[in-house]
Enzyme design. Structure first.
Site, PDB file in Angstrom:
ATOM      1  N   VAL A 185     -27.513 -97.244   1.360  1.00 13.98           N
ATOM      2  CA  VAL A 185     -27.916 -96.965   2.739  1.00 13.98           C
ATOM      3  C   VAL A 185     -27.952 -98.250   3.568  1.00 13.98           C
ATOM      4  O   VAL A 185     -27.421 -98.306   4.679  1.00 13.98           O
ATOM      5  CB  VAL A 185     -29.291 -96.263   2.769  1.00 13.98           C
ATOM      6  CG1 VAL A 185     -29.807 -96.151   4.187  1.00 13.98           C
ATOM      7  CG2 VAL A 185     -29.196 -94.885   2.127  1.00 13.98           C
ATOM      8  N   GLY A 186     -28.566 -99.301   3.015  1.00 10.81           N
ATOM      9  CA  GLY A 186     -28.684-100.554   3.770  1.00 10.81           C
ATOM     10  C   GLY A 186     -27.317-101.138   4.111  1.00 10.81           C
ATOM     11  O   GLY A 186     -27.093-101.609   5.237  1.00 10.81           O
ATOM     12  N   SER A 206     -35.488 -86.054   1.806  1.00 13.88           N
ATOM     13  CA  SER A 206     -35.792 -84.626   1.910  1.00 13.88           C
ATOM     14  C   SER A 206     -36.691 -84.147   0.768  1.00 13.88           C
ATOM     15  O   SER A 206     -37.213 -83.029   0.829  1.00 13.88           O
ATOM     16  CB  SER A 206     -34.499 -83.807   1.933  1.00 13.88           C
ATOM     17  OG  SER A 206     -33.738 -84.047   0.779  1.00 13.88           O
ATOM     18  N   LYS A 213     -42.948 -91.850  -0.284  1.00 20.27           N
ATOM     19  CA  LYS A 213     -42.292 -91.667   1.021  1.00 20.27           C
ATOM     20  C   LYS A 213     -43.242 -91.018   2.037  1.00 20.27           C
ATOM     21  O   LYS A 213     -43.252 -91.393   3.207  1.00 20.27           O
ATOM     22  CB  LYS A 213     -41.019 -90.817   0.860  1.00 20.27           C
ATOM     23  CG  LYS A 213     -39.870 -91.574   0.207  1.00 20.27           C
ATOM     24  CD  LYS A 213     -39.373 -92.693   1.105  1.00 20.27           C
ATOM     25  CE  LYS A 213     -38.236 -93.491   0.511  1.00 20.27           C
ATOM     26  NZ  LYS A 213     -37.914 -94.697   1.308  1.00 20.27           N
ATOM     27  N   PRO A 259     -33.474 -88.214   5.637  1.00 22.75           N
ATOM     28  CA  PRO A 259     -32.114 -87.822   5.258  1.00 22.75           C
ATOM     29  C   PRO A 259     -32.077 -86.838   4.103  1.00 22.75           C
ATOM     30  O   PRO A 259     -32.942 -86.861   3.222  1.00 22.75           O
ATOM     31  CB  PRO A 259     -31.462 -89.143   4.838  1.00 22.75           C
ATOM     32  CG  PRO A 259     -32.565 -90.102   4.598  1.00 22.75           C
ATOM     33  CD  PRO A 259     -33.826 -89.555   5.197  1.00 22.75           C
ATOM     34  N   THR A 260     -31.062 -86.000   4.115  1.00 20.97           N
ATOM     35  CA  THR A 260     -30.790 -85.126   2.989  1.00 20.97           C
ATOM     36  C   THR A 260     -30.172 -85.946   1.853  1.00 20.97           C
ATOM     37  O   THR A 260     -30.097 -87.167   1.931  1.00 20.97           O
ATOM     38  CB  THR A 260     -29.835 -84.001   3.464  1.00 20.97           C
ATOM     39  OG1 THR A 260     -29.737 -83.041   2.431  1.00 20.97           O
ATOM     40  CG2 THR A 260     -28.452 -84.539   3.806  1.00 20.97           C
ATOM     41  N   ASN A 261     -29.686 -85.309   0.775  1.00 19.95           N
ATOM     42  CA  ASN A 261     -29.063 -86.047  -0.339  1.00 19.95           C
ATOM     43  C   ASN A 261     -27.818 -86.783   0.162  1.00 19.95           C
ATOM     44  O   ASN A 261     -26.983 -86.185   0.838  1.00 19.95           O
ATOM     45  CB  ASN A 261     -28.645 -85.081  -1.453  1.00 19.95           C
ATOM     46  CG  ASN A 261     -29.828 -84.619  -2.293  1.00 19.95           C
ATOM     47  OD1 ASN A 261     -30.910 -84.369  -1.774  1.00 19.95           O
ATOM     48  ND2 ASN A 261     -29.624 -84.495  -3.593  1.00 19.95           N
ATOM     49  N   LEU A 262     -27.707 -88.048  -0.220  1.00 22.00           N
ATOM     50  CA  LEU A 262     -26.634 -88.906   0.298  1.00 22.00           C
ATOM     51  C   LEU A 262     -25.657 -89.289  -0.803  1.00 22.00           C
ATOM     52  O   LEU A 262     -25.996 -89.283  -1.988  1.00 22.00           O
ATOM     53  CB  LEU A 262     -27.245 -90.185   0.878  1.00 22.00           C
ATOM     54  CG  LEU A 262     -28.290 -89.972   1.976  1.00 22.00           C
ATOM     55  CD1 LEU A 262     -29.009 -91.278   2.270  1.00 22.00           C
ATOM     56  CD2 LEU A 262     -27.641 -89.418   3.238  1.00 22.00           C
ATOM     57  N   TRP A 322     -25.129 -81.265 -15.838  1.00 20.23           N
ATOM     58  CA  TRP A 322     -26.537 -80.988 -16.140  1.00 20.23           C
ATOM     59  C   TRP A 322     -27.010 -79.705 -15.456  1.00 20.23           C
ATOM     60  O   TRP A 322     -26.624 -79.400 -14.323  1.00 20.23           O
ATOM     61  CB  TRP A 322     -27.432 -82.117 -15.630  1.00 20.23           C
ATOM     62  CG  TRP A 322     -27.224 -83.435 -16.321  1.00 20.23           C
ATOM     63  CD1 TRP A 322     -26.443 -83.687 -17.408  1.00 20.23           C
ATOM     64  CD2 TRP A 322     -27.807 -84.685 -15.931  1.00 20.23           C
ATOM     65  NE1 TRP A 322     -26.510 -85.015 -17.735  1.00 20.23           N
ATOM     66  CE2 TRP A 322     -27.340 -85.649 -16.855  1.00 20.23           C
ATOM     67  CE3 TRP A 322     -28.680 -85.082 -14.919  1.00 20.23           C
ATOM     68  CZ2 TRP A 322     -27.714 -86.989 -16.778  1.00 20.23           C
ATOM     69  CZ3 TRP A 322     -29.052 -86.410 -14.832  1.00 20.23           C
ATOM     70  CH2 TRP A 322     -28.579 -87.361 -15.753  1.00 20.23           C
ATOM     71  N   ASP A 374     -32.975 -78.647 -13.493  1.00 22.74           N
ATOM     72  CA  ASP A 374     -32.315 -78.240 -12.250  1.00 22.74           C
ATOM     73  C   ASP A 374     -32.958 -78.900 -11.034  1.00 22.74           C
ATOM     74  O   ASP A 374     -32.314 -79.101 -10.015  1.00 22.74           O
ATOM     75  CB  ASP A 374     -32.435 -76.716 -12.066  1.00 22.74           C
ATOM     76  CG  ASP A 374     -31.289 -75.963 -12.726  1.00 22.74           C
ATOM     77  OD1 ASP A 374     -30.257 -76.591 -13.037  1.00 22.74           O
ATOM     78  OD2 ASP A 374     -31.438 -74.739 -12.922  1.00 22.74           O
TER      79      ASP A 374
HETATM   80  O1  GFB Z   1     -28.736 -85.655  -7.321  1.00 26.63           O
HETATM   81  P1  GFB Z   1     -29.795 -85.339  -8.312  1.00 26.63           P
HETATM   82  O2  GFB Z   1     -29.980 -86.290  -9.445  1.00 26.63           O
HETATM   83  O3  GFB Z   1     -31.174 -85.201  -7.607  1.00 26.63           O
HETATM   84  O4  GFB Z   1     -29.475 -83.903  -8.983  1.00 26.63           O
HETATM   85  P2  GFB Z   1     -32.094 -84.126  -6.845  1.00 26.63           P
HETATM   86  C1  GFB Z   1     -29.107 -82.786  -8.224  1.00 26.63           C
HETATM   87  C2  GFB Z   1     -28.741 -81.631  -9.115  1.00 26.63           C
HETATM   88  O5  GFB Z   1     -27.498 -81.928  -9.794  1.00 26.63           O
HETATM   89  C3  GFB Z   1     -29.741 -81.299 -10.228  1.00 26.63           C
HETATM   90  C4  GFB Z   1     -27.619 -81.628 -11.172  1.00 26.63           C
HETATM   91  O6  GFB Z   1     -29.837 -79.890 -10.341  1.00 26.63           O
HETATM   92  C5  GFB Z   1     -29.086 -81.895 -11.474  1.00 26.63           C
HETATM   93  O7  GFB Z   1     -29.477 -81.263 -12.691  1.00 26.63           O
HETATM   94  N1  GFB Z   1     -26.671 -82.448 -11.948  1.00 26.63           N
HETATM   95  C6  GFB Z   1     -25.609 -81.972 -12.655  1.00 26.63           C
HETATM   96  C7  GFB Z   1     -26.668 -83.788 -12.103  1.00 26.63           C
HETATM   97  N2  GFB Z   1     -24.967 -82.945 -13.292  1.00 26.63           N
HETATM   98  C8  GFB Z   1     -25.593 -84.106 -12.957  1.00 26.63           C
HETATM   99  C9  GFB Z   1     -25.369 -85.472 -13.310  1.00 26.63           C
HETATM  100  O8  GFB Z   1     -24.457 -85.828 -14.055  1.00 26.63           O
HETATM  101  N3  GFB Z   1     -26.214 -86.374 -12.757  1.00 26.63           N
HETATM  102  C10 GFB Z   1     -27.238 -86.025 -11.913  1.00 26.63           C
HETATM  103  N4  GFB Z   1     -28.040 -86.973 -11.407  1.00 26.63           N
HETATM  104  N5  GFB Z   1     -27.485 -84.725 -11.593  1.00 26.63           N
HETATM  105  C11 GFB Z   1     -33.271 -86.317  -6.200  1.00 26.63           C
HETATM  106  C12 GFB Z   1     -34.639 -86.891  -6.385  1.00 26.63           C
HETATM  107  O9  GFB Z   1     -33.346 -85.007  -6.580  1.00 26.63           O
HETATM  108  O10 GFB Z   1     -32.827 -86.327  -4.874  1.00 26.63           O
HETATM  109  C13 GFB Z   1     -34.846 -88.128  -5.625  1.00 26.63           C
HETATM  110  O11 GFB Z   1     -34.884 -87.040  -7.759  1.00 26.63           O
HETATM  111  C14 GFB Z   1     -34.263 -88.090  -4.231  1.00 26.63           C
HETATM  112  O12 GFB Z   1     -36.202 -88.369  -5.556  1.00 26.63           O
HETATM  113  C15 GFB Z   1     -32.871 -87.527  -4.210  1.00 26.63           C
HETATM  114  O13 GFB Z   1     -35.081 -87.348  -3.393  1.00 26.63           O
HETATM  115  C16 GFB Z   1     -32.308 -87.361  -2.827  1.00 26.63           C
HETATM  116  O14 GFB Z   1     -31.469 -83.673  -5.573  1.00 26.63           O
HETATM  117  O15 GFB Z   1     -32.526 -83.021  -7.752  1.00 26.63           O
END
Ligand code: GFB
Length: 316
Positions: free
Chosen positions: A16-17, A109, A141, A164-167, A203, A270
């Site tokens: 982001v930065g 988010s 946050k 912000p939403t997921n980036l 996952w 999940d």
């Molecule tokens: O992006 P993510 O790690 O974070 O995972 P969150 C989103 C979804 O993708 C989950 C699935 O349902 C994971 O199980 N997923 C599938 C995977 N395969 C993978 C993989 O290989 N790697 C990862 N990482 N996920 C985060 C928060 O939540 O969102 C933080 O933990 C932050 O605090 C961030 O807010 C924006 O969206 O679930």
């Protein structure tokens, strides 16, 4: 904000930065100040005070954070809570003490309740229990938002808090132990293609839905808000559309060129079932995202190929 303002971007090495620094430059803001972690540890309050007293920035973009995907949040709640509280408390308080005219505090988010109404309006904050996989990060946050709002209410500070939403995008973390879903799946799909593997393990169940915004769009919104938004009320930043993790995985495999099977590791969490932001407040101000998901994923994969894949191969 003036083009000549001295702008401190905290966290300029991160996804982001670094996007904020690029976007500020393209908008003509040339007086940007940065410090590496080795030069200034933001967890050290004395060092942060000294830095602000010496540099006297006019504007601060707070993009420094201990961040990570779902597994990193589960594994390291202490660091997600403590590092983030320390960094934001030090920077926000030093900004006020040193007369900073405007500060942008980046939230997330995940501050909203796990089962918030969809799309999630800003008013959902603190209306229900948080998602347990990232409650430490979310509470840090939320504390940052409340600190900015308190400085605004008690002392009239112009400290704003976009959520912000997921980036995803360039300079994302592609380490599988700490990455978010986009970077994790780009890496896994690329490696599965190179290895001519039969399957790629994703996952969870594939049913959670996420709204994904390219970080250059977030940075564009950040500069827009610095120029046009002066309220302590939080404001969502997203693209207004979400996809299931299954759809995302299929799209990434198509872009990367992996043609094997997807299999689902249901022992992995999940997390939140759905996280789609209500972006009507930001839309009403006139800001729109520009980067479609497919294009953003394709350019991020190209960035990965140029910057991460060669190093990964040389270490294997
Ligand atoms: O992006 P993510 O790690 O974070 O995972 P969150 C989103 C979804 O993708 C989950 C699935 O349902 C994971 O199980 N997923 C599938 C995977 N395969 C993978 C993989 O290989 N790697 C990862 N990482 N996920 C985060 C928060 O939540 O969102 C933080 O933990 C932050 O605090 C961030 O807010 C924006 O969206 O679930």
């Amino acid at each position: 904000m003036e083009r000549s303002d001295k702008i401190f971007v905290a966290g300029h090495r991160g996804m982001v930065g670094s996007a904020m620094v690029r976007t500020l430059a393209t908008h003509g803001y040339a007086n940007v100040v940065t410090r590496d972690r080795a030069e200034l540890d933001l967890r050290n309050g004395g060092a942060v005070s000294d830095f602000f007293a010496e540099e006297k920035p006019d504007v601060v973009v707070f993009a420094a954070a201990k961040v990570g995907g779902i597994q990193a949040n589960i594994d390291q709640p202490v660091e997600f809570l403590l590092d983030n509280l320390q960094m934001q408390n030090n920077v926000i308080s030093a900004a006020y003490e040193n007369g900073v005219r405007k500060l942008l505090f980046l939230g997330s988010s995940c501050i909203y309740p796990r089962l918030a109404p969809q799309p999630i309006p800003e008013t959902a904050l603190l209306s229900g229990p948080l998602e347990p996989t990232n409650d430490a990060y979310a509470i840090a946050k939320i504390a940052g938002i409340k600190l900015c709002q308190s400085y605004a209410r008690e002392y009239g500070a112009n400290f704003i808090s976009p959520m912000p939403t997921n980036l995803y995008g360039p300079n994302d973390d592609f380490d599988l132990r700490s990455s978010h879903v986009v970077a994790g799946l780009i890496r896994k799909a690329h490696e599965a293609k190179i290895d001519v593997a039969d399957e790629l393990v994703v996952w969870g169940s594939g049913t959670p839905r996420r709204e994904l915004l390219h970080v250059d769009d977030l940075a564009s919104a950040g500069v827009f808000l610095l120029e046009n938004y002066d309220s302590p009320e939080i404001i969502n930043v997203g693209c207004g559309e979400d996809v299931s993790i299954r759809e995302l995985a299929e799209l990434i495999c198509e872009i990367v060129g992996f043609t094997g099977e997807l299999t689902w590791d249901k022992s992995k969490p999940d997390g939140t079932p759905r996280k789609l932001l209500d972006v009507s407040k930001l839309s009403a101000l006139g800001w729109r995202p520009r980067i479609a998901l497919r294009d953003g994923l394709a350019s991020t994969y190209e960035w990965f190929l140029r910057n991460v894949a060669p190093a990964a191969l040389s270490h294997s």
